[in-house]
Scaffold this motif. Structure first.
Motif, PDB file in Angstrom:
ATOM      1  N   GLY A   1       7.528  -1.823  19.926  1.00 56.71           N
ATOM      2  CA  GLY A   1       7.592  -1.009  21.143  1.00 56.71           C
ATOM      3  C   GLY A   1       6.900   0.317  20.905  1.00 56.71           C
ATOM      4  N   ASN A   2       7.379   1.379  21.523  1.00 54.37           N
ATOM      5  CA  ASN A   2       6.757   2.699  21.406  1.00 54.37           C
ATOM      6  C   ASN A   2       7.223   3.412  20.148  1.00 54.37           C
ATOM      7  N   GLY A   3       6.264   4.046  19.471  1.00 56.04           N
ATOM      8  CA  GLY A   3       6.631   4.787  18.271  1.00 56.04           C
ATOM      9  C   GLY A   3       5.492   5.653  17.794  1.00 56.04           C
ATOM     10  N   HIS A   4       5.742   6.342  16.683  1.00 54.22           N
ATOM     11  CA  HIS A   4       4.659   7.111  16.086  1.00 54.22           C
ATOM     12  C   HIS A   4       4.771   7.114  14.571  1.00 54.22           C
ATOM     13  N   ILE A   5       3.608   7.310  13.956  1.00 59.10           N
ATOM     14  CA  ILE A   5       3.508   7.416  12.502  1.00 59.10           C
ATOM     15  C   ILE A   5       2.884   8.763  12.193  1.00 59.10           C
ATOM     16  N   SER A   6       3.495   9.493  11.282  1.00 56.52           N
ATOM     17  CA  SER A   6       2.877  10.684  10.713  1.00 56.52           C
ATOM     18  C   SER A   6       2.484  10.315   9.292  1.00 56.52           C
ATOM     19  N   PHE A   7       1.173  10.242   9.045  1.00 57.61           N
ATOM     20  CA  PHE A   7       0.688   9.844   7.734  1.00 57.61           C
ATOM     21  C   PHE A   7       0.764  11.023   6.771  1.00 57.61           C
ATOM     22  N   ALA A   8       0.904  10.723   5.508  1.00 62.22           N
ATOM     23  CA  ALA A   8       1.024  11.763   4.487  1.00 62.22           C
ATOM     24  C   ALA A   8      -0.208  12.668   4.456  1.00 62.22           C
ATOM     25  N   ASN A   9      -1.374  12.155   4.858  1.00 61.44           N
ATOM     26  CA  ASN A   9      -2.597  12.962   4.825  1.00 61.44           C
ATOM     27  C   ASN A   9      -2.755  13.860   6.057  1.00 61.44           C
ATOM     28  N   GLY A  10      -1.776  13.819   6.988  1.00 57.19           N
ATOM     29  CA  GLY A  10      -1.823  14.659   8.171  1.00 57.19           C
ATOM     30  C   GLY A  10      -2.291  13.942   9.432  1.00 57.19           C
ATOM     31  N   ASP A  11      -2.849  12.727   9.304  1.00 58.43           N
ATOM     32  CA  ASP A  11      -3.233  11.941  10.479  1.00 58.43           C
ATOM     33  C   ASP A  11      -1.973  11.484  11.206  1.00 58.43           C
ATOM     34  N   ARG A  12      -2.105  11.225  12.540  1.00 62.68           N
ATOM     35  CA  ARG A  12      -0.957  10.765  13.322  1.00 62.68           C
ATOM     36  C   ARG A  12      -1.392   9.682  14.304  1.00 62.68           C
ATOM     37  N   TYR A  13      -0.515   8.710  14.503  1.00 59.17           N
ATOM     38  CA  TYR A  13      -0.733   7.691  15.530  1.00 59.17           C
ATOM     39  C   TYR A  13       0.508   7.650  16.409  1.00 59.17           C
ATOM     40  N   GLN A  14       0.296   7.565  17.717  1.00 57.77           N
ATOM     41  CA  GLN A  14       1.401   7.431  18.664  1.00 57.77           C
ATOM     42  C   GLN A  14       0.999   6.383  19.682  1.00 57.77           C
ATOM     43  N   GLY A  15       1.865   5.386  19.879  1.00 62.34           N
ATOM     44  CA  GLY A  15       1.555   4.343  20.847  1.00 62.34           C
ATOM     45  C   GLY A  15       2.411   3.108  20.649  1.00 62.34           C
ATOM     46  N   SER A  16       1.825   1.969  20.968  1.00 65.62           N
ATOM     47  CA  SER A  16       2.550   0.693  20.947  1.00 65.62           C
ATOM     48  C   SER A  16       2.469   0.019  19.578  1.00 65.62           C
ATOM     49  N   PHE A  17       3.566  -0.649  19.228  1.00 72.95           N
ATOM     50  CA  PHE A  17       3.661  -1.418  17.990  1.00 72.95           C
ATOM     51  C   PHE A  17       4.233  -2.792  18.305  1.00 72.95           C
ATOM     52  N   LYS A  18       3.856  -3.758  17.503  1.00 76.03           N
ATOM     53  CA  LYS A  18       4.486  -5.075  17.557  1.00 76.03           C
ATOM     54  C   LYS A  18       4.624  -5.557  16.124  1.00 76.03           C
ATOM     55  N   ASP A  19       5.844  -5.873  15.736  1.00 74.15           N
ATOM     56  CA  ASP A  19       6.132  -6.364  14.384  1.00 74.15           C
ATOM     57  C   ASP A  19       5.554  -5.455  13.300  1.00 74.15           C
ATOM     58  N   GLY A  20       5.635  -4.143  13.520  1.00 75.01           N
ATOM     59  CA  GLY A  20       5.212  -3.183  12.513  1.00 75.01           C
ATOM     60  C   GLY A  20       3.738  -2.816  12.548  1.00 75.01           C
ATOM     61  N   PHE A  21       2.945  -3.450  13.425  1.00 69.55           N
ATOM     62  CA  PHE A  21       1.514  -3.175  13.507  1.00 69.55           C
ATOM     63  C   PHE A  21       1.175  -2.493  14.818  1.00 69.55           C
ATOM     64  N   TRP A  22       0.123  -1.668  14.816  1.00 65.21           N
ATOM     65  CA  TRP A  22      -0.367  -1.071  16.050  1.00 65.21           C
ATOM     66  C   TRP A  22      -0.799  -2.194  16.960  1.00 65.21           C
ATOM     67  N   CYS A  23      -0.364  -2.193  18.161  1.00 68.72           N
ATOM     68  CA  CYS A  23      -0.724  -3.257  19.094  1.00 68.72           C
ATOM     69  C   CYS A  23      -0.577  -2.712  20.507  1.00 68.72           C
ATOM     70  N   GLY A  24      -1.635  -2.697  21.262  1.00 73.41           N
ATOM     71  CA  GLY A  24      -1.584  -2.160  22.608  1.00 73.41           C
ATOM     72  C   GLY A  24      -2.334  -0.844  22.671  1.00 73.41           C
ATOM     73  N   PHE A  25      -1.841   0.076  23.455  1.00 75.07           N
ATOM     74  CA  PHE A  25      -2.525   1.330  23.707  1.00 75.07           C
ATOM     75  C   PHE A  25      -1.868   2.443  22.903  1.00 75.07           C
ATOM     76  N   GLY A  26      -2.691   3.303  22.314  1.00 73.56           N
ATOM     77  CA  GLY A  26      -2.141   4.405  21.559  1.00 73.56           C
ATOM     78  C   GLY A  26      -3.172   5.476  21.289  1.00 73.56           C
TER      79      GLY A  26
END
Length: 181
Positions: free
Chosen positions: A123-148
């Motif tokens: 579902g909806n979530g976000h990742i803050s990577f240790a290097n400072g990059d960030r992803y926010q959006g859809s996930f399915k089974d732990g993978f980015w999937c959909g729009f983000g």
């Protein structure tokens, strides 16, 4: 008190002729298990119950609420590989995770409409990577999937990512050179 299993138990006991080492109903409890693991916290009738901390041989630590010798309620599991899980546990099973930090120090968190299912963000979530990059959006089974949206710390633009399906990845750039996939 040395239990019949060989564990050293510290706490408040009531002795009677019939039960020489009966644990008081609610008390502080410390158990040094014969394998070297340690529990320090609240106990009820000789079992871990209430707020407590358990240190495993491999260095992993669970700190949180217990009920009838099981993780039950809010707690945090810090695993010896430097990852940790903070969430709600129901009879030793993770039911609702509010934060997961992996061994690389990447932080995963669900957002409204998202949750961890079988340990994987969906579902909806976000990742803050240790290097400072960030992803926010859809996930399915732990993978980015959909729009983000992917934000790279060292790049001046955001990238929108849509993965999965037969469409492949689509890229669009706006006037400020933002990329939309």
């Amino acid at each position: 008190y040395l239990s019949k299993e060989g564990h050293i138990i510290e706490g408040h006991f009531c002795s009677t002729e019939q039960v020489p080492h009966k644990m008081r109903t609610d008390s502080d409890l410390k158990i040094l298990y014969k394998n070297g693991e340690l529990y320090d916290g609240k106990g009820r009738n000789g079992k871990r119950d209430g707020k407590g901390k358990f240190i495993y041989l491999d260095g992993s630590v669970y700190e949180g609420l217990w009920e009838n010798d099981k993780w039950h309620g809010n707690g945090q599991l810090s695993i010896s590989n430097d990852s940790n899980i903070k969430g709600y546990w129901n009879k030793d099973k993770l039911e609702d995770c509010v934060k997961y930090v992996d061994e690389k120090k990447n932080t995963y968190q669900p957002m409204p409409g998202g949750q961890f299912v079988n340990g994987m963000l969906t579902g909806n979530g976000h990742i803050s990577f240790a290097n400072g990059d960030r992803y926010q959006g859809s996930f399915k089974d732990g993978f980015w999937c959909g729009f983000g949206t992917m934000e790279y710390k060292n790049l001046p633009c955001f990238e929108r990512v849509r993965l999965g399906g037969l469409e492949g990845i689509q890229i669009e750039r706006d006037a400020k050179d933002h990329a939309t996939y």
